[in-house]
Enzyme design. Structure first.
Site, PDB file in Angstrom:
ATOM      1  N   PHE A 139       0.854  -1.193   0.000  1.00  0.00           N
ATOM      2  CA  PHE A 139       0.000   0.000   0.000  1.00  0.00           C
ATOM      3  C   PHE A 139       0.883   1.234   0.000  1.00  0.00           C
ATOM      4  O   PHE A 139       1.741   1.394   0.858  1.00  0.00           O
ATOM      5  CB  PHE A 139      -0.942   0.038   1.211  1.00  0.00           C
ATOM      6  CG  PHE A 139      -1.896   1.189   1.123  1.00  0.00           C
ATOM      7  CD1 PHE A 139      -3.048   1.098   0.355  1.00  0.00           C
ATOM      8  CD2 PHE A 139      -1.630   2.396   1.765  1.00  0.00           C
ATOM      9  CE1 PHE A 139      -3.910   2.167   0.229  1.00  0.00           C
ATOM     10  CE2 PHE A 139      -2.495   3.480   1.644  1.00  0.00           C
ATOM     11  CZ  PHE A 139      -3.636   3.364   0.875  1.00  0.00           C
ATOM     12  N   ASP A 224       9.062   2.662   1.771  1.00  0.00           N
ATOM     13  CA  ASP A 224       7.886   3.403   2.213  1.00  0.00           C
ATOM     14  C   ASP A 224       7.772   3.203   3.719  1.00  0.00           C
ATOM     15  O   ASP A 224       7.330   2.148   4.181  1.00  0.00           O
ATOM     16  CB  ASP A 224       6.643   2.878   1.479  1.00  0.00           C
ATOM     17  CG  ASP A 224       5.358   3.576   1.922  1.00  0.00           C
ATOM     18  OD1 ASP A 224       5.345   4.183   3.020  1.00  0.00           O
ATOM     19  OD2 ASP A 224       4.363   3.513   1.183  1.00  0.00           O
ATOM     20  N   LYS A 253       2.255   9.929   8.133  1.00  0.00           N
ATOM     21  CA  LYS A 253       1.447   9.529   9.287  1.00  0.00           C
ATOM     22  C   LYS A 253       1.844  10.198  10.609  1.00  0.00           C
ATOM     23  O   LYS A 253       1.340  11.249  10.922  1.00  0.00           O
ATOM     24  CB  LYS A 253       1.401   8.008   9.392  1.00  0.00           C
ATOM     25  CG  LYS A 253       0.492   7.415   8.295  1.00  0.00           C
ATOM     26  CD  LYS A 253      -0.093   6.060   8.638  1.00  0.00           C
ATOM     27  CE  LYS A 253      -1.293   5.753   7.770  1.00  0.00           C
ATOM     28  NZ  LYS A 253      -0.955   5.230   6.439  1.00  0.00           N
TER      29      LYS A 253
HETATM   30  C1  PLP Z   1      -1.109   5.481   4.999  1.00  0.00           C
HETATM   31  C2  PLP Z   1      -0.074   5.016   4.054  1.00  0.00           C
HETATM   32  C3  PLP Z   1       0.172   5.687   2.844  1.00  0.00           C
HETATM   33  C4  PLP Z   1      -0.675   6.840   2.366  1.00  0.00           C
HETATM   34  O1  PLP Z   1      -0.616   7.937   3.211  1.00  0.00           O
HETATM   35  P1  PLP Z   1      -1.709   9.114   3.041  1.00  0.00           P
HETATM   36  O2  PLP Z   1      -1.270  10.138   4.040  1.00  0.00           O
HETATM   37  O3  PLP Z   1      -3.048   8.505   3.352  1.00  0.00           O
HETATM   38  O4  PLP Z   1      -1.654   9.598   1.657  1.00  0.00           O
HETATM   39  C5  PLP Z   1       1.211   5.248   2.058  1.00  0.00           C
HETATM   40  N1  PLP Z   1       1.973   4.201   2.421  1.00  0.00           N
HETATM   41  C6  PLP Z   1       1.756   3.523   3.574  1.00  0.00           C
HETATM   42  C7  PLP Z   1       2.651   2.376   3.928  1.00  0.00           C
HETATM   43  C8  PLP Z   1       0.723   3.898   4.426  1.00  0.00           C
HETATM   44  O5  PLP Z   1       0.495   3.215   5.540  1.00  0.00           O
END
Ligand code: PLP
Length: 398
Positions: A139, A224, A253
């Site tokens: 994700f 990420d 986050k």
């Molecule tokens: C939450 C998340 C995102 C996206 O972040 P947003 O602030 O919602 O755009 C991307 N990568 C990971 C691993 C996440 O947990």
């Protein structure tokens, strides 16, 4: 008419229906506790999905917000602001990173990362090196490039055509990665723990071996750390557990404890390719967000040792929940997935909420726990017993 039900009804009349929201409107928070519009108190063990690392309304963060709010909010990136510089210095201290780009969300941080790796190779005379290799079940966010990198087809439906040049390999599979990378690969992008796939840690040594393999193919290694970073695993970055550093990394986050912010961190060599005019964000690194993030980062660093102790207690307690419906706990530090059997995770979450505990379900089998790093022993114990009760009381499912 300002209780939970009234607000839910009004919400359904005005908001786009893209979220599956619980019938609860939260109005106040303090530490690991939140209260709803009917005055009911909850123990919050999900904290905005790994966002409120210091809990709700942490005094040091509130102070930074108030002070900066009276001083300067935003001046555009036509000018320097000391807060953003200080924050970038703090983020790069004891880090692989030497260059920081600020934005406002995880998706934007990933978007910047994916654009940067293409630009890096294009600048080196290799525009054909434009492909991104990412992982199945990953994700990375909802902007189109980040969404394309996201290895979950359910999120792609209806939004095609996606960005060309992205392919996916199974997470943890080095042979598949070796097959996928080549002279057209710009970068491999991976989460240190696949959070949205059910809090899935990689096989031992996978990330270090992946980096070697990717570098040998002339491509960049990107992490990420949007969810896993900023202390979530009880180290500042999850990659510290693996003894491996990326060329580029995304964060968001928890970076400003709930104030919108994202960051892309890179080595000097790679980061310098975001040349003047090549990329930008109006709100990126605004004075207010930077001040809040700076206070957050300093406080997170201070609470990490204590958080690791509470995380150990929490994990042991969750793993020991009796009744046979908990079959495992995985993850690291304060990012845990409780694997359930014979019940649906979604039902457990609903029963838990009715009993005053906030957690979240990933699929049918995993209950995600992402508490504040300032969780106390007593709160951990209460969370374990509330979750145990909810798991026992949830209806049986095949
Ligand atoms: C939450 C998340 C995102 C996206 O972040 P947003 O602030 O919602 O755009 C991307 N990568 C990971 C691993 C996440 O947990």
């Amino acid at each position: 008419m300002n209780g939970n039900d009234a607000i839910a009804a009004r919400a359904r009349a005005v908001l786009t229906p893209n979220y599956r929201q619980a019938p609860v409107a939260l109005v106040k928070g303090e530490g690991s506790r939140v209260w709803d519009a009917d005055g009911k108190e909850y123990l919050d063990l999900i904290c905005g999905i790994a966002v409120n690392a210091l809990g709700h309304c942490h005094p040091a963060v509130v102070r930074a917000l108030e002070e900066q709010g009276r001083t300067l909010w935003h001046v555009s990136n036509l000018f320097y602001t000391p807060r953003a510089v200080e924050l970038a210095e703090e983020l790069t201290r004891d880090s692989f990173a030497r260059r920081v780009f600020f934005c406002n969300s995880g998706a934007e941080a990933n978007e910047a990362m994916l654009k940067l790796v293409r630009k890096y190779h294009a600048d080196a005379g290799h525009p054909e090196r434009c492909e991104i290799v990412a992982c199945v079940n990953s994700f990375h966010g909802r902007t189109l490039f980040a969404l394309t990198a996201t290895g979950q087809e359910k999120y792609h439906h209806g939004f095609e055509p996606l960005v060309p040049g992205v392919r996916h390999v199974p997470f943890g599979d080095l042979a598949a990665l070796a097959q996928a990378v080549g002279p057209r690969t710009a970068a491999f992008v991976v989460e240190p723990i696949q959070a949205e796939a059910g809090v899935l840690p990689p096989p031992v040594g996978y990330l270090a071996a992946a980096k070697k393999l990717v570098h040998a193919a002339g491509a960049l290694f990107c992490l990420d750390e949007v969810q896993t970073g900023m202390g979530r695993t009880c180290r500042l970055w999850a990659h510290e557990w693996e003894g491996v550093t990326p060329d580029v990394m995304s964060s968001a986050k928890a970076i400003a404890n709930g104030f919108p912010m994202g960051a892309m961190l890179a080595t000097e060599e790679v980061g310098n390719h975001l040349t003047p005019g090549s990329h930008a964000s109006t709100f990126g690194g605004t004075a207010l967000a930077s001040a809040v993030a700076l206070a957050t980062l300093r406080e997170i660093r201070a609470v990490l040792p204590r958080a690791a102790q509470v995380a150990g207690r929490l994990r042991a307690g969750l793993a020991a929940i009796p009744g046979g419906r908990v079959v495992g706990v995985r993850g690291r530090g304060m990012l845990l997935g409780v694997l359930v059997r014979g019940v649906k995770a979604g039902d457990v979450v609903n029963v838990a909420r009715e009993r005053g505990l906030l957690v979240n379900a990933i699929g049918d089998d995993v209950v995600r726990i992402a508490p504040a790093l300032v969780l106390t022993d007593a709160e951990a114990d209460r969370g374990i017993s509330l979750l145990a009760e909810a798991i026992a009381a949830a209806p049986a499912a095949p």
